[in-house]
Design an enzyme around this catalytic site. Sequence first.
Site, PDB file in Angstrom:
ATOM      1  N   GLU A 171       0.833  -1.202   0.000  1.00  0.00           N
ATOM      2  CA  GLU A 171       0.000   0.000   0.000  1.00  0.00           C
ATOM      3  C   GLU A 171       0.868   1.253   0.000  1.00  0.00           C
ATOM      4  O   GLU A 171       2.037   1.214   0.353  1.00  0.00           O
ATOM      5  CB  GLU A 171      -0.932   0.010   1.210  1.00  0.00           C
ATOM      6  CG  GLU A 171      -0.327  -0.471   2.520  1.00  0.00           C
ATOM      7  CD  GLU A 171       0.851   0.324   3.016  1.00  0.00           C
ATOM      8  OE1 GLU A 171       0.791   1.573   2.946  1.00  0.00           O
ATOM      9  OE2 GLU A 171       1.839  -0.294   3.468  1.00  0.00           O
ATOM     10  N   GLY A 311       6.282  -0.341   4.344  1.00  0.00           N
ATOM     11  CA  GLY A 311       5.075  -0.570   3.562  1.00  0.00           C
ATOM     12  C   GLY A 311       5.431  -0.963   2.147  1.00  0.00           C
ATOM     13  O   GLY A 311       6.459  -1.589   1.900  1.00  0.00           O
ATOM     14  N   GLU A 312       4.557  -0.624   1.211  1.00  0.00           N
ATOM     15  CA  GLU A 312       4.753  -0.889  -0.220  1.00  0.00           C
ATOM     16  C   GLU A 312       4.686  -2.370  -0.568  1.00  0.00           C
ATOM     17  O   GLU A 312       4.830  -2.739  -1.729  1.00  0.00           O
ATOM     18  CB  GLU A 312       6.095  -0.343  -0.731  1.00  0.00           C
ATOM     19  CG  GLU A 312       6.321   1.134  -0.532  1.00  0.00           C
ATOM     20  CD  GLU A 312       7.711   1.573  -1.005  1.00  0.00           C
ATOM     21  OE1 GLU A 312       8.436   0.769  -1.633  1.00  0.00           O
ATOM     22  OE2 GLU A 312       8.075   2.739  -0.750  1.00  0.00           O
ATOM     23  N   GLY A 313       4.532  -3.257   0.410  1.00  0.00           N
ATOM     24  CA  GLY A 313       4.620  -4.690   0.160  1.00  0.00           C
ATOM     25  C   GLY A 313       6.044  -5.213   0.252  1.00  0.00           C
ATOM     26  O   GLY A 313       6.310  -6.370  -0.095  1.00  0.00           O
TER      27      GLY A 313
END
Length: 345
Positions: A171, A311-313
Amino acid sequence: MDFKIKSVSNKNLAEALQSKIDQKTKPIGALGSLEKIALQIGLIQGTDRPILKNPTIAVFAGDHGIAKKGEVNPYPQEVTAQMVYNFLNKGAAINVFCTQNNIDLHIIDAGVNHNFNGISDLIDAKIDYGTQNYQEVPAMTKVQYENALKKGGDIAKQIFHNDCNSIGFGEMGIGNTSAASLLMSYFTDTPIAECVGAGTGLQPESITIKQQILSEVYHKHNPTSPQEALSCFGGFEIVMITGAILKAAELKMTIVIDGFIVTAALLGAHAMHPEVLDYCIFAHTSGEQGHQKMLAYIGKTPLVNLGMRLGEGTGAAIAYPIIKSAVAFLNNMASFESAGVSDGN
């Protein structure tokens, strides 16, 4: 949406898988968590020879109304759109790790406060130009919530039909740790003060202010159902991830859960369909303080703890080689019998 999610429980297959694992040329249990992952993926796929096909990470981006004020976030809201461009230009950490590990990456505009003008390689699933400020009104309407949940499910289904059976989520959204903290408080019945962390880098005095603001927000809305909590507090990216998790579980995909924000989305999915946990592998423990408590609430232990909170995966991408190793040993490691090695019996 009506998701049909079944438990992976299968006593006969579980016994067959465990026997296969135990007969590998190693002491019983010597591969630790890899053995548990191998068993889980075998049960998800309904076979003692599981395979991982076209692993994919979907990163959903969305903006949050509260972030416009800057009271709960040190970075301006414009950073969300700027980071989306960075993803598309392959300059972010998630790009590096996906490339390194041969993971397909999809970037989705769930509700960024920016017009991308149909730029290529960006999946346009925009619900609106950011949510409303939940200090004043619910973040989204019921219709917006339902649309976000459905679009998330549709994106997971599309990825599945690209011959993928392993999916992770990431995300991007300035202010989304605030949304995740509110959702954590609702789903785990934990006081807001214990849910709120530094986010993208708040100092201690700012964290105190953030705790006060979010406590006021929580008591203003006081939701009474998972759906209401997600629509009151969630971002479009969070609700889409919830829908995507639910659809991926329905499609019997292996789901790799990232950090604090993605786990908040999972808590919503779990509240609606507890069986979803059967399909989830937890990548890492985030450095965000609430994440460990979320994991404790659902009784799950992640694969690694590297102090990451980007974050960001990125946690999902880092953990994927471990998951791949679990499947590899199950399928390719010799048994005592085939290797002609005594098993001690």
